[in-house]
Design an enzyme around this catalytic site. Structure first.
Site, PDB file in Angstrom:
ATOM      1  N   ASP A  42       3.707  -4.060  -5.899  1.00 25.65           N
ATOM      2  CA  ASP A  42       4.321  -5.291  -5.397  1.00 25.65           C
ATOM      3  C   ASP A  42       5.839  -5.176  -5.380  1.00 25.65           C
ATOM      4  O   ASP A  42       6.504  -5.652  -4.468  1.00 25.65           O
ATOM      5  CB  ASP A  42       3.898  -6.485  -6.249  1.00 25.65           C
ATOM      6  CG  ASP A  42       2.563  -7.058  -5.807  1.00 25.65           C
ATOM      7  OD1 ASP A  42       2.223  -6.920  -4.623  1.00 25.65           O
ATOM      8  OD2 ASP A  42       1.860  -7.645  -6.642  1.00 25.65           O
ATOM      9  N   GLU A  98       0.821  -1.209   0.000  1.00 23.07           N
ATOM     10  CA  GLU A  98       0.000   0.000   0.000  1.00 23.07           C
ATOM     11  C   GLU A  98       0.856   1.262   0.000  1.00 23.07           C
ATOM     12  O   GLU A  98       0.509   2.254  -0.644  1.00 23.07           O
ATOM     13  CB  GLU A  98      -0.941  -0.005   1.212  1.00 23.07           C
ATOM     14  CG  GLU A  98      -1.926  -1.164   1.227  1.00 23.07           C
ATOM     15  CD  GLU A  98      -2.728  -1.290  -0.056  1.00 23.07           C
ATOM     16  OE1 GLU A  98      -3.052  -0.243  -0.661  1.00 23.07           O
ATOM     17  OE2 GLU A  98      -3.013  -2.421  -0.470  1.00 23.07           O
TER      18      GLU A  98
END
Length: 271
Positions: free
Chosen positions: A203, A144
């Site tokens: 990611d 995030e």
């Protein structure tokens, strides 16, 4: 009728042209990566928008979970990730402008984590309670944080302004609401494709940050397996709404880990 149709086409063309010009004129410097990006907000505006939207997010997910120990846990892991980020940025001469804050939401039904532009990061109790190691939590938060650092929210706003303008132009040209709705549906498909590219980039940030903070990035693979179990073969959790299915996501993240650490993940990292 023919004159009206031509007028509509001319107006639609003008709207479309203005939309394209507005989009391609949006450009700002990313203080983290040093890259030029088409974004709808400055970093200060991102921070202000995130702070403004945070109460709404809290309301939608039943507020904060009244568990000080769990919140302190999230704050500590989040702080370690930000400390690792800031340390790495010192070496490049770049600086993190975002005042990150981490929030544990009381929602025990929706399995999700998300970040608002400017550094407001949220994780629901439904997801937090399924995690079994700090490395897994670091992987979720690091992912995030990556959305914020890559300015995905500001980029998405810029793209939405473009597609909304094009949808409006299509509606004018067609002369009916149905055409505009169809154009908006196409715009949503475009955003889904861009969304998946954003997830890949996030990611990569998650893998880097977890390792830099002392956690094993392979814990992110465990998160995917936990989410697969949580889905029970049904629709995936919200956290995977723009991702491939959890079974495919394991290979997807492993590929990212291999790209970031071509010589293998460093030893001695916490799970």
């Amino acid at each position: 009728m023919r004159r009206i149709s031509m007028s509509r086409l001319v107006i639609a063309a003008i709207i479309a042209l203005i939309s394209f010009i507005s989009y391609f004129s949006l450009s700002d410097h990313n203080p983290i990566t040093g890259e030029k990006q088409r974004v709808a907000l400055s970093t200060k505006e991102e921070i202000a928008l995130g702070l403004h939207a945070a109460p709404k997010m809290l309301q939608q997910h039943h507020g904060l979970l009244p568990n000080q120990q769990a919140q302190a846990h999230i704050d500590r892991v989040g702080s370690q990730l930000i400390a690792a980020l800031n340390h790495s940025l010192e070496k490049t001469g770049n600086k993190n402008p975002y005042p990150f804050e981490f929030h544990l939401l009381a929602d025990k039904q929706i399995i999700n984590a998300f970040a608002l532009p400017g550094g407001q990061v949220f994780i629901t109790a439904a997801l937090y309670n399924r995690l079994t190691t700090e490395g897994q939590l670091a992987g979720v938060l690091g992912h995030e944080i990556g959305h914020v650092l890559a300015r995905h929210g500001a980029q998405r706003l810029a793209k939405q302004h473009l597609t909304q303008g094009l949808a409006g132009a299509a509606g004018v040209a067609g002369g009916d609401i149905q055409t505009a709705r169809m154009a908006q549906a196409v715009a949503q498909l475009v955003h889904m494709k861009y969304g998946r590219a954003d997830e890949l980039e996030s990611d990569m940030w998650g893998v880097r940050l977890t390792a830099q903070a002392g956690y094993d990035p392979r814990s992110m693979l465990d998160v995917m397996r936990i989410l697969e179990q949580a889905s029970g073969g049904q629709s995936p959790p919200e956290f995977l709404s723009t991702h491939p299915k959890p079974t495919n996501r394991v290979a997807y993240i492993q590929q990212v880990i291999n790209e970031v650490f071509p010589n293998g993940v460093p030893e001695g990292l916490s799970p």
